[in-house]
Structures are given as C-alpha cells and as structure tokens.
Design an enzyme around this catalytic site. Structure first.
Site, mmCIF file in Angstrom:
data_model
loop_
_atom_site.group_PDB
_atom_site.id
_atom_site.type_symbol
_atom_site.label_atom_id
_atom_site.label_comp_id
_atom_site.label_asym_id
_atom_site.label_seq_id
_atom_site.Cartn_x
_atom_site.Cartn_y
_atom_site.Cartn_z
ATOM 1 N N ILE A 137 62.860 26.319 11.876
ATOM 2 C CA ILE A 137 64.211 26.012 12.315
ATOM 3 C C ILE A 137 64.105 25.611 13.785
ATOM 4 O O ILE A 137 63.165 26.003 14.478
ATOM 5 C CB ILE A 137 65.201 27.190 12.119
ATOM 6 C CG1 ILE A 137 64.718 28.455 12.819
ATOM 7 C CG2 ILE A 137 65.441 27.459 10.649
ATOM 8 C CD1 ILE A 137 65.680 29.635 12.683
ATOM 9 N N ASP A 138 65.036 24.807 14.248
ATOM 10 C CA ASP A 138 64.953 24.254 15.596
ATOM 11 C C ASP A 138 65.008 25.344 16.670
ATOM 12 O O ASP A 138 65.516 26.445 16.434
ATOM 13 C CB ASP A 138 66.096 23.265 15.835
ATOM 14 C CG ASP A 138 66.025 22.063 14.910
ATOM 15 O OD1 ASP A 138 64.911 21.717 14.485
ATOM 16 O OD2 ASP A 138 67.086 21.487 14.608
ATOM 17 N N LYS A 139 64.532 24.998 17.854
ATOM 18 C CA LYS A 139 64.503 25.922 18.985
ATOM 19 C C LYS A 139 65.861 26.575 19.220
ATOM 20 O O LYS A 139 65.958 27.800 19.366
ATOM 21 C CB LYS A 139 64.061 25.175 20.241
ATOM 22 C CG LYS A 139 64.185 25.986 21.522
ATOM 23 C CD LYS A 139 63.958 25.125 22.755
ATOM 24 C CE LYS A 139 64.268 25.889 24.021
ATOM 25 N NZ LYS A 139 64.166 25.040 25.238
ATOM 26 N N THR A 141 68.427 26.737 17.197
ATOM 27 C CA THR A 141 69.054 27.280 15.991
ATOM 28 C C THR A 141 68.572 28.714 15.828
ATOM 29 O O THR A 141 67.375 28.978 15.894
ATOM 30 C CB THR A 141 68.675 26.458 14.750
ATOM 31 O OG1 THR A 141 69.127 25.114 14.911
ATOM 32 C CG2 THR A 141 69.289 27.045 13.489
ATOM 33 N N ARG A 237 72.169 18.736 11.419
ATOM 34 C CA ARG A 237 72.626 18.066 12.641
ATOM 35 C C ARG A 237 72.838 16.576 12.400
ATOM 36 O O ARG A 237 73.833 15.994 12.838
ATOM 37 C CB ARG A 237 71.610 18.315 13.755
ATOM 38 C CG ARG A 237 71.444 19.781 14.109
ATOM 39 C CD ARG A 237 70.200 20.035 14.945
ATOM 40 N NE ARG A 237 70.283 19.379 16.248
ATOM 41 C CZ ARG A 237 69.265 19.332 17.101
ATOM 42 N NH1 ARG A 237 68.090 19.896 16.774
ATOM 43 N NH2 ARG A 237 69.407 18.723 18.267
#
Length: 303
Positions: A137-139, A141, A237
């Site tokens: 998962i993104d930084k 998130t 996103r």
C-alpha cells in the site's frame, strides 16, 4: 555498480528476457531480475525493455548489477502494530507515512526493515529488497497488509490475489458529493504516457476494477468504502480521479487546493484471506487512524 554484458545465443531465441538474465548467475532470482529490468538496469541493444521481451539471437544485453550493500534490507527494531501473526503469515496495520520496502530515497525506516527485525526469516520470492512483501500500500495510505514468512505461504497468498479471492476494503475521503450510493469503476490502468511517474486510465493498461459504496456525504466531500477487485498501482487514487472525485490530500492525482493533510485520505480498513496452511478464512479490521477521524469530525462540525 558492476556492469556485465551478454549476447543472446541461438538456443535462447524467443525466450523471455527475465528468464535468460536470471539463468546467467545462480544468485540472481527471477523476481530480483524483474525489478532490475523495471528499474532500467537491464538494457537490450542499449534500450530499456520489459521482462516479457522475447529475445532475438544476437541481442546485446547490458546488466548493471547493484552493489551488494544495495541489496540488503537491514533489520530495524520498530513498534509494529501487529493484527495477526503465526509461523506462516503476519498482518500489519501500517501507519500513514511509512514506506513498505526500500526504494530510491528510502533505504531505511521501511516496513520491510521492521519486519526483518521482528520476524527474522521471511519469504524471498520478491527479491532481497522486498522480504516477505506479498502486496503493497502507498506510503501515505494507512492500514492492513499481509506479509509471508516463507516461500510456500507467499506463493499461496499471491495465488489468492491473482484469483481475486482476497478481500480488501478501504475508506476514502474524496472531493465532491458522489451522487450514486453504489458504483463500479472498470477502467484499465497503466503508466501515464505524459508523466511516467504517474499512473492513468489508458487503453493498453491492465484491467482494473474498483467497487465503491457511499458511507457519508458532506457539503463538498464524500466518504466512500472502496473494494478492490484488482490491485493495480494507485488504483483507487487513479479511479476516483478518473470519475471526477479525487482523493482529499492526494498530491499526485488531486487538486492543489484541498484540506490540510499530508498525503491522501485513504485507509485499508479490512483485509480477508484464506490461511495458506490451514485454509481457514481470516478477516481483520483496523479502525480509522486519528488523523482520519479528526478530519471527519471537523467536516461534520462545519456541515
């Protein structure tokens, strides 16, 4: 960085690039080579190519091999928020702002560093820079993700992701009032041809499907529950921006004028999967972090 050169032989004609390169050295794993190719460290006739490129007899291959110290994830003791753990798998509630694994500009302080210190042994199918990492998962998130402690568990969990049997639900705060209570975005995602650091909905992209359900509406914002059917990079996103409701705080896909927030308001709140050994279905929930609940309380007050 060591540079190695190789010429494709006749018996390797039509073989995949990643397979050929991985066969050149016993210490090079195929997943590791695939990352090198993605990073531009493997060139075919002095041009960047893809892992699935079919080699042609006489092709000149240039391999830039990262130094050994670049390939090590050092253990770092961290106060990990562990939702579940056994001998095969660990589920972590990742805080906002933490990178999942080392990459350019983030050589330490990542979740992978913390997992190394806590677990010791982890799967190595994704190469030395991503020990145990099954999905990311993104930084910015927050929320749940699973990691594998051995290769057998890793392969089984990846199989579930491919078969779309893993349950992944996110809370997302978006700009605008979404008119429909429920909806589905089915639009392929790939690299943005004009901005290579971004993803976008493109005709030749990979299939991507996001289901959404409205949890709460505010005057200028909507709180959504998004369920992933596929797991493309930046999927929620990109999809929300594509349908005109970009995430609040998103520095890449959202408007510049937004609520005061570092990074997108996105939280992986539910994760469910079949245990790789016992085959029991496990499901975990992580409550909204403080920054998210504070943001929602402010919106309710203003409304």
């Amino acid at each position: 960085m060591e540079i190695k050169k190789y010429t494709i032989l006749e018996h390797q004609h039509e073989e995949r690039l990643d397979k050929v390169v991985a066969s050149l050295h016993k210490e090079w794993s195929r997943s590791q080579v695939q990352q090198w190719i993605k990073d531009g460290n493997v060139l075919v006739n002095n041009r960047q190519s893809k892992a699935n490129y079919k080699c042609t007899t006489g092709d000149d291959i240039t391999i830039q091999v990262p130094e050994k110290d670049e390939l090590i994830v050092s253990p770092e003791r961290m106060d990990l928020d562990i939702a579940y753990e056994d001998d095969d798998v660990i589920v972590i509630n990742k805080p906002k702002g933490m990178v999942v694994h080392p990459a350019a500009g983030h050589s330490s302080g990542t979740l992978a560093n913390g997992l190394k210190a806590h677990c010791g042994e982890l799967s190595d199918l994704n190469g030395p820079l991503r020990p145990g990492i099954v999905h990311r998962i993104d930084k910015d998130t927050s929320g749940l993700l699973m990691a594998a402690k051995n290769n057998e568990a890793h392969q089984q969990l990846v199989g579930q992701l491919v078969d779309k049997t893993v349950t992944r639900k996110y809370c997302a705060l978006v700009h605008g009032r979404v008119p429909h209570d429920d909806g589905t975005v089915d639009a392929p995602i790939g690299r943005d041809p004009e901005h290579r650091q971004r993803m976008a909905v493109v005709d030749n992209g990979k299939k991507a499907v996001t289901h959404f359900h409205v949890l709460e509406r505010f005057q200028d914002y909507t709180l959504l529950e998004c369920t992933l059917e596929t797991g493309r990079t930046h999927q929620i996103r990109v999809h929300m921006q594509y349908i005109g409701f970009p995430l609040v705080g998103d520095p890449t896909y959202g408007p510049k004028k937004t609520l005061q927030l570092e990074g997108q308001a996105l939280h992986a709140g539910l994760l469910g999967f079949q245990h790789p050994r016992t085959e029991e279905y496990l499901e975990f929930r992580a409550p909204l972090p403080a920054y998210f609940t504070t943001l929602l309380a402010s919106l309710r007050k203003n409304d």
